[in-house]
Design a protein around this motif. Structure first.
Motif, PDB file in Angstrom:
ATOM      1  N   SER A 151       0.831  -1.211   0.000  1.00 19.95           N
ATOM      2  CA  SER A 151       0.000   0.000   0.000  1.00 19.95           C
ATOM      3  C   SER A 151       0.869   1.266   0.000  1.00 19.95           C
ATOM      4  CB  SER A 151      -0.983  -0.064   1.171  1.00 19.95           C
ATOM      5  OG  SER A 151      -0.725   0.901   2.109  1.00 19.95           O
ATOM      6  N   GLU A 191       8.901   4.146  -9.041  1.00 17.98           N
ATOM      7  CA  GLU A 191       8.505   3.414 -10.253  1.00 17.98           C
ATOM      8  C   GLU A 191       8.435   1.939  -9.904  1.00 17.98           C
ATOM      9  OE1 GLU A 191      10.249   5.988 -14.003  1.00 17.98           O
ATOM     10  OE2 GLU A 191      11.350   4.232 -13.276  1.00 17.98           O
ATOM     11  N   GLU A 240       3.887   5.498  -5.727  1.00 16.30           N
ATOM     12  CA  GLU A 240       3.867   5.438  -7.201  1.00 16.30           C
ATOM     13  C   GLU A 240       2.897   6.485  -7.752  1.00 16.30           C
ATOM     14  OE1 GLU A 240       2.218   1.908  -8.939  1.00 16.30           O
ATOM     15  OE2 GLU A 240       3.549   2.039 -10.674  1.00 16.30           O
ATOM     16  N   LYS A 241       1.725   6.597  -7.094  1.00 16.08           N
ATOM     17  CA  LYS A 241       0.725   7.587  -7.534  1.00 16.08           C
ATOM     18  C   LYS A 241       1.275   9.010  -7.431  1.00 16.08           C
ATOM     19  CE  LYS A 241      -3.470   4.969  -6.692  1.00 16.08           C
ATOM     20  NZ  LYS A 241      -4.437   4.619  -5.633  1.00 16.08           N
ATOM     21  N   ALA A 242       2.127   9.228  -6.424  1.00 19.20           N
ATOM     22  CA  ALA A 242       2.712  10.562  -6.229  1.00 19.20           C
ATOM     23  C   ALA A 242       3.867  10.816  -7.192  1.00 19.20           C
ATOM     24  CB  ALA A 242       3.194  10.691  -4.789  1.00 19.20           C
ATOM     25  N   GLY A 243       4.275   9.771  -7.925  1.00 19.88           N
ATOM     26  CA  GLY A 243       5.378   9.932  -8.878  1.00 19.88           C
ATOM     27  C   GLY A 243       6.755   9.803  -8.235  1.00 19.88           C
ATOM     28  N   TYR A 244       6.767   9.327  -6.995  1.00 19.58           N
ATOM     29  CA  TYR A 244       8.044   9.205  -6.274  1.00 19.58           C
ATOM     30  C   TYR A 244       8.748   7.873  -6.541  1.00 19.58           C
ATOM     31  CZ  TYR A 244       6.758  13.318  -3.486  1.00 19.58           C
ATOM     32  OH  TYR A 244       6.420  14.582  -3.070  1.00 19.58           O
ATOM     33  N   THR A 249       2.170   1.715  -3.563  1.00 18.88           N
ATOM     34  CA  THR A 249       1.120   2.208  -4.467  1.00 18.88           C
ATOM     35  C   THR A 249       0.935   3.719  -4.295  1.00 18.88           C
ATOM     36  OG1 THR A 249       0.040   0.084  -4.239  1.00 18.88           O
ATOM     37  CG2 THR A 249      -1.294   1.835  -5.166  1.00 18.88           C
ATOM     38  N   THR A 250       0.899   4.145  -3.033  1.00 26.63           N
ATOM     39  CA  THR A 250       0.731   5.583  -2.756  1.00 26.63           C
ATOM     40  C   THR A 250       1.903   6.377  -3.326  1.00 26.63           C
ATOM     41  OG1 THR A 250      -0.351   4.961  -0.697  1.00 26.63           O
ATOM     42  CG2 THR A 250       0.315   7.254  -0.897  1.00 26.63           C
TER      43      THR A 250
END
Lengths: 84, 184
Positions: A31, A43, A37-41, A34-35
């Motif tokens: 989790s 890959e 990754e969504k923030a672009g931090y 995923t968070t």
């Protein structure tokens, strides 16, 4: 983020290794990733080694910069530049 | 809303702990093939000691140690990306110190018992690993304890086959330890 930052020179880090470093549970680590990754931090790359699924994560440039900024902020608070 | 100084200090401590665990696991991965290599060398050396006369032991270990040191340097260079540069020399200096200490003890005490001469390097190496485990990397404590225990059990229980016991139990312990470190 700290684990990925510490492992940044070794390239993408396998999920199992990240789990060992962070001592987090599968669900918790998944989790968090995923968070991030969504923030672009972060890959995330998923592939197969033979028949075994493999998940690897690496810090993006944006993530590395954000992490360094966060650590600088924490240090500033501890040193009394900011905070209580 | 900002965070308090104690919360920031605690977050920094967590970050440093995580970085420390990362360094520790990387160190285990780096050492794993080297430990497996020395497990094999140990097994070959002790098997040869069981088969050959005492006056050939020095030559056997000289050859095996040269093979071991050269291979360790090559393995270390391969892992250089994942490890710090000075690591190779620390490992080699450690091996050299143990070898020099064992040679000095043999020279001073001149052991008349073949079995004591066979078991002593196992005890010594076990002690060094245990020390490294207590000081830095906990898994080495278990590796050292296994080697120490294997040497003692061999000396007191399997004296007639001590060289072969040391080859199988000592070499095996090092090799399996390497596999264990690789999975860390």
């Amino acid at each position: 983020m700290a684990a990925l930052h510490a492992e940044r020179e070794a390239g993408p880090v396998e999920f199992s290794r990240l789990k060992a470093i962070t001592q987090a549970t599968d669900g918790n680590l998944g989790s968090h990733l995923t968070t991030l990754e969504k923030a672009g931090y972060v890959e995330i790359a998923k592939d197969f080694v033979g028949k075994r699924p493999r998940t690897r994560a690496s810090l993006t440039q944006v993530g590395a910069k954000a992490f360094r900024r966060h650590v600088d902020y924490l240090r500033a608070v501890v040193e009394g530049v900011d905070g209580d | 809303m900002g965070i308090s100084r104690s919360e920031a200090a605690s977050a920094l401590t967590d970050i440093e702990s995580t970085a420390g665990r990362s360094r520790l696991l990387r160190g285990y991965h780096y050492a794993a093939p080297i430990l497996m290599l020395w497990g094999l060398i140990w097994a070959v050396g002790y098997t040869a000691m069981g088969l050959l006369a005492t006056n050939r032991w020095g030559l056997i270990w000289l050859v095996l140690d040269i093979v071991g040191v050269v291979s360790t340097i090559l393995l270390s260079r391969r892992g250089q990306g994942a490890a710090r540069g000075g690591q190779t020399w620390k490992i080699l200096a450690g091996c050299g110190a143990v070898a020099a200490f064992c040679a000095a003890v043999f020279a001073m005490f001149q052991p008349t018992s073949r079995e004591a001469a066979l078991a002593f390097p196992g005890l010594m190496t076990g002690l060094v690993y245990a020390g490294a485990g207590i000081a830095w990397a906990p898994r080495y404590l278990w590796i050292g304890a296994a080697l120490f225990a294997a040497s003692l059990v061999g000396f007191f229980v399997f004296q007639p086959w001590l060289a072969y016991w040391m080859a199988a139990a000592g070499g095996g312990a090092l090799f399996v330890s390497g596999l264990w470190l690789r999975r860390a």
